[in-house]
Design a protein around this motif. Structure first.
Motif, PDB file in Angstrom:
ATOM      1  N   LYS A 113       0.847  -1.194   0.000  1.00  0.00           N
ATOM      2  CA  LYS A 113       0.000   0.000   0.000  1.00  0.00           C
ATOM      3  C   LYS A 113       0.885   1.247   0.000  1.00  0.00           C
ATOM      4  CE  LYS A 113      -3.812  -2.423   0.450  1.00  0.00           C
ATOM      5  NZ  LYS A 113      -4.814  -2.476  -0.630  1.00  0.00           N
ATOM      6  N   GLU A 114       0.423   2.264  -0.716  1.00  0.00           N
ATOM      7  CA  GLU A 114       1.212   3.492  -0.787  1.00  0.00           C
ATOM      8  C   GLU A 114       0.299   4.688  -0.601  1.00  0.00           C
ATOM      9  OE1 GLU A 114       2.952   5.479  -4.555  1.00  0.00           O
ATOM     10  OE2 GLU A 114       4.576   4.237  -3.790  1.00  0.00           O
ATOM     11  N   ASP A 115       0.623   5.518   0.324  1.00  0.00           N
ATOM     12  CA  ASP A 115      -0.153   6.735   0.573  1.00  0.00           C
ATOM     13  C   ASP A 115       0.779   7.927   0.421  1.00  0.00           C
ATOM     14  OD1 ASP A 115      -1.698   8.819   1.483  1.00  0.00           O
ATOM     15  OD2 ASP A 115      -2.658   7.624   3.073  1.00  0.00           O
ATOM     16  N   GLU A 116       0.470   8.762  -0.560  1.00  0.00           N
ATOM     17  CA  GLU A 116       1.319   9.923  -0.849  1.00  0.00           C
ATOM     18  C   GLU A 116       1.525  10.815   0.374  1.00  0.00           C
ATOM     19  OE1 GLU A 116       2.898  10.930  -3.515  1.00  0.00           O
ATOM     20  OE2 GLU A 116       2.234   9.589  -5.096  1.00  0.00           O
ATOM     21  N   LEU A 117       0.512  10.867   1.243  1.00  0.00           N
ATOM     22  CA  LEU A 117       0.600  11.778   2.390  1.00  0.00           C
ATOM     23  C   LEU A 117       1.675  11.369   3.388  1.00  0.00           C
ATOM     24  CD1 LEU A 117      -3.214  12.337   3.063  1.00  0.00           C
ATOM     25  CD2 LEU A 117      -1.597  13.954   2.012  1.00  0.00           C
ATOM     26  N   TYR A 118       1.989  10.045   3.408  1.00  0.00           N
ATOM     27  CA  TYR A 118       2.907   9.550   4.426  1.00  0.00           C
ATOM     28  C   TYR A 118       4.252   9.119   3.852  1.00  0.00           C
ATOM     29  CZ  TYR A 118      -1.354   9.558   7.164  1.00  0.00           C
ATOM     30  OH  TYR A 118      -2.497   9.939   7.793  1.00  0.00           O
ATOM     31  N   LEU A 119       4.529   9.551   2.638  1.00  0.00           N
ATOM     32  CA  LEU A 119       5.820   9.210   2.040  1.00  0.00           C
ATOM     33  C   LEU A 119       6.925  10.066   2.644  1.00  0.00           C
ATOM     34  CD1 LEU A 119       5.048   8.848  -1.792  1.00  0.00           C
ATOM     35  CD2 LEU A 119       5.469   7.026  -0.143  1.00  0.00           C
ATOM     36  N   THR A 120       8.059   9.459   2.930  1.00  0.00           N
ATOM     37  CA  THR A 120       9.221  10.223   3.398  1.00  0.00           C
ATOM     38  C   THR A 120       9.854  10.939   2.199  1.00  0.00           C
ATOM     39  OG1 THR A 120      10.774   8.406   3.029  1.00  0.00           O
ATOM     40  CG2 THR A 120       9.625   8.463   5.158  1.00  0.00           C
ATOM     41  N   GLU A 121      10.768  11.880   2.512  1.00  0.00           N
ATOM     42  CA  GLU A 121      11.452  12.598   1.437  1.00  0.00           C
ATOM     43  C   GLU A 121      12.267  11.644   0.569  1.00  0.00           C
ATOM     44  OE1 GLU A 121      11.234  15.733   0.444  1.00  0.00           O
ATOM     45  OE2 GLU A 121       9.641  15.949   1.934  1.00  0.00           O
ATOM     46  N   GLU A 122      12.852  10.649   1.231  1.00  0.00           N
ATOM     47  CA  GLU A 122      13.652   9.656   0.499  1.00  0.00           C
ATOM     48  C   GLU A 122      12.766   8.845  -0.452  1.00  0.00           C
ATOM     49  OE1 GLU A 122      16.636   5.878   1.410  1.00  0.00           O
ATOM     50  OE2 GLU A 122      16.025   7.210   3.049  1.00  0.00           O
ATOM     51  N   GLU A 123      11.569   8.480   0.019  1.00  0.00           N
ATOM     52  CA  GLU A 123      10.634   7.723  -0.824  1.00  0.00           C
ATOM     53  C   GLU A 123      10.109   8.576  -1.977  1.00  0.00           C
ATOM     54  OE1 GLU A 123       8.735   4.590   2.423  1.00  0.00           O
ATOM     55  OE2 GLU A 123       7.959   6.642   2.298  1.00  0.00           O
ATOM     56  N   LYS A 124       9.856   9.873  -1.699  1.00  0.00           N
ATOM     57  CA  LYS A 124       9.414  10.774  -2.773  1.00  0.00           C
ATOM     58  C   LYS A 124      10.499  10.938  -3.830  1.00  0.00           C
ATOM     59  CE  LYS A 124       6.173  13.535  -0.023  1.00  0.00           C
ATOM     60  NZ  LYS A 124       5.893  14.889   0.533  1.00  0.00           N
ATOM     61  N   SER A 125      11.760  11.044  -3.372  1.00  0.00           N
ATOM     62  CA  SER A 125      12.890  11.162  -4.299  1.00  0.00           C
ATOM     63  C   SER A 125      13.015   9.910  -5.166  1.00  0.00           C
ATOM     64  CB  SER A 125      14.184  11.392  -3.514  1.00  0.00           C
ATOM     65  OG  SER A 125      15.296  11.431  -4.377  1.00  0.00           O
ATOM     66  N   ALA A 126      12.840   8.735  -4.525  1.00  0.00           N
ATOM     67  CA  ALA A 126      12.914   7.469  -5.270  1.00  0.00           C
ATOM     68  C   ALA A 126      11.803   7.390  -6.306  1.00  0.00           C
ATOM     69  CB  ALA A 126      12.836   6.300  -4.301  1.00  0.00           C
ATOM     70  N   LYS A 127      10.621   7.901  -5.944  1.00  0.00           N
ATOM     71  CA  LYS A 127       9.489   7.873  -6.878  1.00  0.00           C
ATOM     72  C   LYS A 127       9.757   8.770  -8.078  1.00  0.00           C
ATOM     73  CE  LYS A 127       4.498   8.066  -7.055  1.00  0.00           C
ATOM     74  NZ  LYS A 127       3.230   8.282  -6.335  1.00  0.00           N
ATOM     75  N   LYS A 128      10.336   9.948  -7.820  1.00  0.00           N
ATOM     76  CA  LYS A 128      10.690  10.843  -8.926  1.00  0.00           C
ATOM     77  C   LYS A 128      11.720  10.195  -9.837  1.00  0.00           C
ATOM     78  CE  LYS A 128       9.758  15.309  -6.715  1.00  0.00           C
ATOM     79  NZ  LYS A 128      10.363  16.574  -6.217  1.00  0.00           N
ATOM     80  N   LYS A 129      12.674   9.484  -9.229  1.00  0.00           N
ATOM     81  CA  LYS A 129      13.702   8.808 -10.005  1.00  0.00           C
ATOM     82  C   LYS A 129      13.078   7.727 -10.895  1.00  0.00           C
ATOM     83  CE  LYS A 129      17.600   8.108  -7.949  1.00  0.00           C
ATOM     84  NZ  LYS A 129      18.667   7.546  -7.068  1.00  0.00           N
ATOM     85  N   ASP A 130      12.103   6.988 -10.327  1.00  0.00           N
ATOM     86  CA  ASP A 130      11.403   5.964 -11.105  1.00  0.00           C
ATOM     87  C   ASP A 130      10.647   6.587 -12.272  1.00  0.00           C
ATOM     88  OD1 ASP A 130      12.317   3.885  -9.614  1.00  0.00           O
ATOM     89  OD2 ASP A 130      10.532   3.704  -8.355  1.00  0.00           O
ATOM     90  N   THR A 131      10.041   7.745 -12.024  1.00  0.00           N
ATOM     91  CA  THR A 131       9.312   8.450 -13.090  1.00  0.00           C
ATOM     92  C   THR A 131      10.261   8.879 -14.191  1.00  0.00           C
ATOM     93  OG1 THR A 131       7.735   9.279 -11.459  1.00  0.00           O
ATOM     94  CG2 THR A 131       7.786  10.390 -13.591  1.00  0.00           C
ATOM     95  N   PHE A 132      11.438   9.362 -13.799  1.00  0.00           N
ATOM     96  CA  PHE A 132      12.444   9.773 -14.788  1.00  0.00           C
ATOM     97  C   PHE A 132      12.927   8.575 -15.604  1.00  0.00           C
ATOM     98  CE2 PHE A 132      16.999  10.184 -15.803  1.00  0.00           C
ATOM     99  CZ  PHE A 132      16.933  11.253 -16.691  1.00  0.00           C
ATOM    100  N   LEU A 133      13.222   7.460 -14.904  1.00  0.00           N
ATOM    101  CA  LEU A 133      13.678   6.262 -15.593  1.00  0.00           C
ATOM    102  C   LEU A 133      12.604   5.729 -16.534  1.00  0.00           C
ATOM    103  CD1 LEU A 133      15.538   4.376 -12.719  1.00  0.00           C
ATOM    104  CD2 LEU A 133      16.556   5.524 -14.684  1.00  0.00           C
ATOM    105  N   GLY A 134      11.334   5.865 -16.101  1.00  0.00           N
ATOM    106  CA  GLY A 134      10.229   5.455 -16.959  1.00  0.00           C
ATOM    107  C   GLY A 134      10.172   6.282 -18.228  1.00  0.00           C
ATOM    108  N   SER A 135      10.423   7.585 -18.093  1.00  0.00           N
ATOM    109  CA  SER A 135      10.421   8.470 -19.263  1.00  0.00           C
ATOM    110  C   SER A 135      11.556   8.121 -20.219  1.00  0.00           C
ATOM    111  CB  SER A 135      10.557   9.932 -18.814  1.00  0.00           C
ATOM    112  OG  SER A 135       9.493  10.302 -17.978  1.00  0.00           O
ATOM    113  N   VAL A 136      12.733   7.837 -19.647  1.00  0.00           N
ATOM    114  CA  VAL A 136      13.882   7.455 -20.474  1.00  0.00           C
ATOM    115  C   VAL A 136      13.602   6.137 -21.188  1.00  0.00           C
ATOM    116  CG1 VAL A 136      16.299   6.739 -20.415  1.00  0.00           C
ATOM    117  CG2 VAL A 136      15.555   8.705 -19.058  1.00  0.00           C
ATOM    118  N   THR A 137      13.034   5.173 -20.446  1.00  0.00           N
ATOM    119  CA  THR A 137      12.701   3.879 -21.038  1.00  0.00           C
ATOM    120  C   THR A 137      11.735   4.044 -22.196  1.00  0.00           C
ATOM    121  OG1 THR A 137      13.011   2.755 -18.920  1.00  0.00           O
ATOM    122  CG2 THR A 137      11.732   1.598 -20.586  1.00  0.00           C
TER     123      THR A 137
END
Length: 549
Positions: A113-137
């Motif tokens: 389960k993932e709730d945006e409200l309770y994500l840590t800064e590290e988890e938010k950074s990882a999510k942005k990185k995944d989004t970037f990698l998805g765009s590159v892919t």
């Protein structure tokens, strides 16, 4: 039909593997386990549950592109079940169905389960990185689709098509010119032709790591074939006698002019081409070019010659009474101008003697001026004829449906067609010819063939040496030159290296028009790029302005 039947079998195998390794995961996501076995829909569910674009699923089973997209979908699914460490991702990529099965049959696999409200800064950074990698892919996948299914870049490293195509020209090839040839090796690394890397001159090319999986193969098939190569077309094709790669679409790409089509009769007389008994038609952007040997009393200014004419002598040999120059690719007018230079003592067109088997030679410095160093690697086709590149034929180009006579005299002409191009078992024993175990004296041709020869007739490894080009080897037509760099490739063993510079006047010129003076549209490409990036910049600017207001 065989192509799509084989393709369907592969899809079903992959779907069964997918279902066996993920059915419990689908059940935990709230779906029937049977849906894990349904092609396309299983990946649609993964995209839906992981909140990724669902239309990506259409690319799931495309050749070459499909394996990339499947890997992406598998990563999405594993992350959905909390498997997102580096090791877990690596296992998902290299052992997809095995690792997913391990997760599938484990007891602790649960949807994370993932709730945006309770994500840590590290988890938010990882999510942005995944989004970037998805765009590159996605960008890589999009480029792969263009490369595999529409157009492919192609460079000109040799002077066999001078002056129509220059060394250092880069072309885009239209893969739909003669109908689209479906990919025959669906598991391959994008953008690579045959090998991942060259192991060097000392290694065996057959040992170079392949860029494709040869065991997973599809038969030859071409769709929407509205046209076939015509005489005078410039054509890109896969080298027929490439012994390194068994996959037709992975053999080295060549570009030559189609001088004769199936059913034509070709002949070279004293270096001049005749088709069906008539002299070849010379187009506006095509020049007859031939080999000349010049004897000069003193050394020629080679850089000055290059600057004026755009070509280099193949070799320069000093002798006791001057210099010997081997010129390839001279038009009659250029040869006349060089012959008029004050240093030139004598200059003659080099024409092989009639009824002499083809050989190539290199000039060596000797007291008598030069000698011939025999090189038998360029044997003529067929090997039992006393032909050479200047006196060749007559030779009829095989046509689909032709019934040809087989005997010891004609076999060298048709043996590659029978055994390699049309995939039969050919045996020649005790003076008798066997095709697929049956003794025979005739054979029916199964596809059309073409004769591909370079415009630079005395400096071209072409169909006079490697023989007929099968229709299944045809890739397409060059559309236009998108880049041209002078001096990028060393020119045929010449002692002089041309300076490197961009030929702006050749950029975005169409090929295959036959026109002498083509218009360059490079400024259109620049304008499109300016508008694209400019629009993006202004769109962001106005969006920011709107937010501020």
């Amino acid at each position: 039909m065989d192509y799509f039947l084989t393709y369907t079998v592969y899809v079903l195998i992959l779907s069964v593997l997918m279902g066996i390794s993920t059915w419990k995961l689908f059940k935990k996501m709230g779906y029937s386990p049977l849906l894990a076995f349904v092609p396309f829909y299983n990946y649609f569910i993964i995209q839906k549950e992981t909140k990724h674009p669902k239309w990506w699923v259409v690319m799931a089973y495309l050749p070459i592109v499909g394996p990339i997209m499947m890997t992406v979908f598998h990563l999405f699914l594993m992350k959905h079940f909390g498997k997102s460490t580096f090791t877990q991702r690596l296992l998902t990529v290299i052992l997809p169905f095995i690792y997913m099965a391990v997760v599938n049959y484990s007891k602790d696999a649960e949807v994370e389960k993932e709730d945006e409200l309770y994500l840590t800064e590290e988890e938010k950074s990882a999510k942005k990185k995944d989004t970037f990698l998805g765009s590159v892919t996605f960008a890589v996948v999009f480029a792969t689709i263009i490369h595999v299914f529409f157009t492919q870049p192609f460079g000109i490293p040799t002077g066999s098509m001078e002056r129509t195509l220059l060394v250092g020209d880069f072309l885009f090839v239209n893969k739909w010119s003669y109908g689209f040839r479906m990919p025959m090796r669906p598991l391959a690394i994008p953008f690579l032709q045959g090998t991942i890397m060259d192991t060097g001159e000392k290694g065996n090319p057959k040992d170079d790591p392949k860029s494709y999986v040869d065991a997973v193969k599809l038969p030859y098939s071409r769709i929407l074939q509205l046209n076939k190569p015509q005489k005078n077309d410039i054509v890109v094709f896969n080298y027929p006698q490439d012994s390194v790669h068994t996959a037709i679409d992975r053999k080295d790409p060549y570009v030559k002019r189609c001088v004769a089509v199936a059913g034509d009769v070709i002949e070279m007389r004293a270096g001049r081409l005749f088709v069906n008994g008539k002299p070849e038609q010379i187009l506006g952007d095509q020049f007859e070019q031939h080999k000349y040997i010049a004897h000069a009393g003193s050394q020629l200014d080679v850089p000055a010659l290059y600057k004026k004419y755009g070509f280099l002598p193949l070799q320069e040999i000093q002798t006791n009474d001057g210099f010997i120059y081997d010129f390839q690719g001279l038009t009659d007018q250029t040869a006349k101008e060089i012959k008029a230079l004050p240093q030139i003592i004598d200059m003659k067109e080099h024409i092989w003697e009639k009824d002499s088997a083809a050989i190539s030679y290199k000039m060596n410095s000797m007291r008598d001026g030069y000698s011939k160093n025999i090189d038998t690697t360029q044997s003529i086709f067929p090997i039992n004829k006393k032909w050479n590149q200047d006196w060749y034929g007559p030779l009829k180009i095989p046509k689909k449906g032709d019934v040809v006579t087989l005997n010891q005299e004609t076999l060298p002409e048709y043996q590659w067609i029978i055994s390699e191009y049309e995939h039969n078992k050919l045996e020649n024993r005790d003076g008798k010819i066997y095709v697929n175990g049956q003794e025979t004296n005739q054979y029916t041709i199964k596809q059309d063939y073409y004769m591909m020869i370079g415009d630079n007739r005395d400096a071209s490894l072409d169909a006079r040496f490697f023989g007929f080009v099968p229709e299944e080897n045809i890739v397409g037509k060059p559309m236009f030159t998108w880049m041209s760099v002078e001096g990028l490739f060393k020119d045929g063993g010449s002692t002089y290296q041309a300076p490197t510079k961009v030929r702006w006047d050749r950029m975005f010129k169409a090929t295959n028009t036959g026109e002498a003076n083509k218009t360059s549209y490079w400024w259109v490409a620049v304008l499109i790029l300016v508008l694209f990036f400019g629009w993006d910049y202004f769109a962001k600017f106005f969006k920011k302005k709107e937010k501020e207001d």
